[in-house]
Motif scaffolding. Sequence first.
Motif, PDB file in Angstrom:
ATOM      1  N   VAL A   1      37.144  34.045  41.664  1.00  0.00           N
ATOM      2  CA  VAL A   1      36.033  35.005  41.642  1.00  0.00           C
ATOM      3  C   VAL A   1      36.370  36.201  40.764  1.00  0.00           C
ATOM      4  CG1 VAL A   1      34.570  36.485  43.052  1.00  0.00           C
ATOM      5  CG2 VAL A   1      35.294  34.256  43.924  1.00  0.00           C
ATOM      6  N   GLY A   2      37.543  36.796  40.969  1.00  0.00           N
ATOM      7  CA  GLY A   2      37.931  37.964  40.178  1.00  0.00           C
ATOM      8  C   GLY A   2      37.980  37.651  38.693  1.00  0.00           C
ATOM      9  N   PHE A   3      38.551  36.488  38.359  1.00  0.00           N
ATOM     10  CA  PHE A   3      38.633  36.120  36.949  1.00  0.00           C
ATOM     11  C   PHE A   3      37.250  35.908  36.345  1.00  0.00           C
ATOM     12  CE2 PHE A   3      38.714  32.930  33.606  1.00  0.00           C
ATOM     13  CZ  PHE A   3      39.620  33.503  32.714  1.00  0.00           C
ATOM     14  N   ARG A   4      36.336  35.300  37.139  1.00  0.00           N
ATOM     15  CA  ARG A   4      34.994  35.050  36.606  1.00  0.00           C
ATOM     16  C   ARG A   4      34.249  36.354  36.336  1.00  0.00           C
ATOM     17  NH1 ARG A   4      33.060  29.832  40.241  1.00  0.00           N
ATOM     18  NH2 ARG A   4      34.817  28.495  39.639  1.00  0.00           N
ATOM     19  N   PHE A   5      34.442  37.346  37.202  1.00  0.00           N
ATOM     20  CA  PHE A   5      33.832  38.653  36.925  1.00  0.00           C
ATOM     21  C   PHE A   5      34.347  39.210  35.599  1.00  0.00           C
ATOM     22  CE2 PHE A   5      33.101  39.325  41.690  1.00  0.00           C
ATOM     23  CZ  PHE A   5      31.760  39.008  41.568  1.00  0.00           C
ATOM     24  N   PHE A   6      35.662  39.102  35.395  1.00  0.00           N
ATOM     25  CA  PHE A   6      36.251  39.554  34.124  1.00  0.00           C
ATOM     26  C   PHE A   6      35.650  38.780  32.952  1.00  0.00           C
ATOM     27  CE2 PHE A   6      39.380  38.243  30.921  1.00  0.00           C
ATOM     28  CZ  PHE A   6      39.620  39.468  30.296  1.00  0.00           C
ATOM     29  N   TRP A   7      35.529  37.477  33.129  1.00  0.00           N
ATOM     30  CA  TRP A   7      35.029  36.630  32.044  1.00  0.00           C
ATOM     31  C   TRP A   7      33.584  36.983  31.680  1.00  0.00           C
ATOM     32  CZ3 TRP A   7      37.903  33.554  29.089  1.00  0.00           C
ATOM     33  CH2 TRP A   7      37.275  32.618  28.263  1.00  0.00           C
ATOM     34  N   ILE A   8      32.765  37.226  32.711  1.00  0.00           N
ATOM     35  CA  ILE A   8      31.343  37.519  32.472  1.00  0.00           C
ATOM     36  C   ILE A   8      31.160  38.907  31.872  1.00  0.00           C
ATOM     37  CG2 ILE A   8      29.112  37.917  33.611  1.00  0.00           C
ATOM     38  CD1 ILE A   8      30.090  35.791  35.712  1.00  0.00           C
ATOM     39  N   PHE A   9      31.813  39.907  32.482  1.00  0.00           N
ATOM     40  CA  PHE A   9      31.538  41.292  32.102  1.00  0.00           C
ATOM     41  C   PHE A   9      32.353  41.782  30.917  1.00  0.00           C
ATOM     42  CE2 PHE A   9      30.275  41.275  36.662  1.00  0.00           C
ATOM     43  CZ  PHE A   9      28.926  41.519  36.445  1.00  0.00           C
ATOM     44  N   VAL A  10      33.386  41.019  30.550  1.00  0.00           N
ATOM     45  CA  VAL A  10      34.193  41.433  29.392  1.00  0.00           C
ATOM     46  C   VAL A  10      34.026  40.448  28.232  1.00  0.00           C
ATOM     47  CG1 VAL A  10      36.526  41.917  28.536  1.00  0.00           C
ATOM     48  CG2 VAL A  10      35.871  42.623  30.853  1.00  0.00           C
ATOM     49  N   VAL A  11      34.379  39.173  28.453  1.00  0.00           N
ATOM     50  CA  VAL A  11      34.359  38.189  27.371  1.00  0.00           C
ATOM     51  C   VAL A  11      32.931  37.807  26.999  1.00  0.00           C
ATOM     52  CG1 VAL A  11      35.143  35.908  26.636  1.00  0.00           C
ATOM     53  CG2 VAL A  11      36.611  37.310  28.111  1.00  0.00           C
ATOM     54  N   PHE A  12      32.144  37.359  28.006  1.00  0.00           N
ATOM     55  CA  PHE A  12      30.774  36.943  27.730  1.00  0.00           C
ATOM     56  C   PHE A  12      29.904  38.110  27.257  1.00  0.00           C
ATOM     57  CE2 PHE A  12      26.390  36.361  29.401  1.00  0.00           C
ATOM     58  CZ  PHE A  12      26.002  35.305  28.597  1.00  0.00           C
ATOM     59  N   ALA A  13      30.120  39.286  27.831  1.00  0.00           N
ATOM     60  CA  ALA A  13      29.322  40.456  27.428  1.00  0.00           C
ATOM     61  C   ALA A  13      29.501  40.760  25.949  1.00  0.00           C
ATOM     62  CB  ALA A  13      29.723  41.670  28.269  1.00  0.00           C
ATOM     63  N   ARG A  14      30.656  40.414  25.421  1.00  0.00           N
ATOM     64  CA  ARG A  14      30.915  40.698  24.006  1.00  0.00           C
ATOM     65  C   ARG A  14      30.350  39.622  23.088  1.00  0.00           C
ATOM     66  NH1 ARG A  14      36.754  42.342  21.266  1.00  0.00           N
ATOM     67  NH2 ARG A  14      35.977  42.498  19.115  1.00  0.00           N
ATOM     68  N   TYR A  15      30.462  38.348  23.471  1.00  0.00           N
ATOM     69  CA  TYR A  15      30.094  37.262  22.560  1.00  0.00           C
ATOM     70  C   TYR A  15      28.765  36.579  22.918  1.00  0.00           C
ATOM     71  CZ  TYR A  15      34.875  37.819  20.941  1.00  0.00           C
ATOM     72  OH  TYR A  15      36.039  38.338  20.433  1.00  0.00           O
TER      73      TYR A  15
END
Length: 466
Positions: free
Chosen positions: A408-422
């Motif tokens: 869960v924690g990693f997915r939040f990071f992935w959505i709000f950091v990685v996905f938000a950028r690309y």
Amino acid sequence: MEKTAEKIEEKPAESKHGIDMTCGSILPKILRFAAPLALSGILQLAFNAADVVVLGRFVGADALAAVGSTGSLVNLLINFFIALSVGVNVTVSTNYAAKRYNDVSRAVNTAVTIALAAGVFLIFAGVLLCKPMLTAMGSPEDILPMSVTYLRIYFCAMPFVLLYNFGSAILRSIGDTRRPFFFLLIAGVVNVCLNLFFVIVLGMGVAGVAIATDISNMISAVLVVIVLIREDSCLKLTKLGFDPRAVRMIARVGVPAGIQSVLFNVSNVIIQSSVNSFGAATMAANAAAANLEGFYSTAYSSVTDSVVTFISQNNGAKKYSRLNRIIWSTLICAFIICAICSAIYTLFGRQLLSIYTTDPQVAEIGMRRLYVFICTYFLAAILNTMSGAIRGLGNGIFPMITVLVGAVGFRFFWIFVVFARYHDYQLLLWGYPISWAITSLVLIAGYIHERHKLPAEDAPEEPEPH
């Protein structure tokens, strides 16, 4: 006098439908346990797929998107309570193997009562919260009314949904996976027939699909309850009520599993919200591909889910030497299933997607999702096996914390950091397998730690009381 009464209580008949998981070869018994479970899951998915196919072909892509986009929200609202059935499974199977039949009886009565009470609560929660939550998820205005209609009807059958899940968990705890399979088969056939009648003949659209689903859930629940009432063993349902000791035993494993499930599904709701940002075509493609992948995940999870019951029974019977062998047998079966499914989906993925939709754009987007998952589901199989093994040993806290941080924690990071950028659909999906890999490594270490707390050899068998 007290001791005599105790002997009478502790010696009811064992169920004739169970599997003795504490002796003999492990692999054949895992396959015997998992085969009906796999068939049950595949049947359930086939019947759910019938919903999707009927809507996609006879109503339209908007109806398909409307129902498909509700899955993560449904899971968010009901999976805490369904996850409690893991606690039921561990409690019943551990006590059954240890021949504490009085504790089994208390757990059965308490589990059914919890299912009914939670189901009534979910009717009100689902009906009241579905519209504001769908709006918060960014569901498009043109499909929102259909999604709300579907959910409000669907949630009216929640007591039956939970009764079937808790009742099945009780039966699975002794190795009985066949009867739940037959009940699901009967209910599923009814569901498909009613789908066709309500949608094609009566033109009821998403409401028809929801009503058909409710009726089928009622049938499967009633059949499970009838079996429990007519049981001639300690699994017999004798009365409704909350036994404090049984509640504590169920909650020890079930509540952490429920909290994990809720927060896990919060991440899935956020991912679904991110999918919604790409529009109705991507939503429909995501729903179709996810439904298709369900057959894959059900195939391997039927094996990995067995580990909870097998570990619980052997731990309860103090057959410690069998624990690691159960893990290895489970993983080998799961990996073989993953390899076969990956090959099928790689070769025939596009043709399988065409069953759900005739729109080439939707099928093309769906293939983008399949490419991410078909070769990475073995990581989810490891995660399920190791978390199930730790829960089977009675520790529900460690898997909960590990999955919350690692997945869960990693997915939040992935959505709000990685996905938000690309902001790329396929990149968004890669958050799943990466989170599985991270979490699996920690769970393996956790199982090794838990295993070292137990003796290496089996405990001496206790003599039967006279």
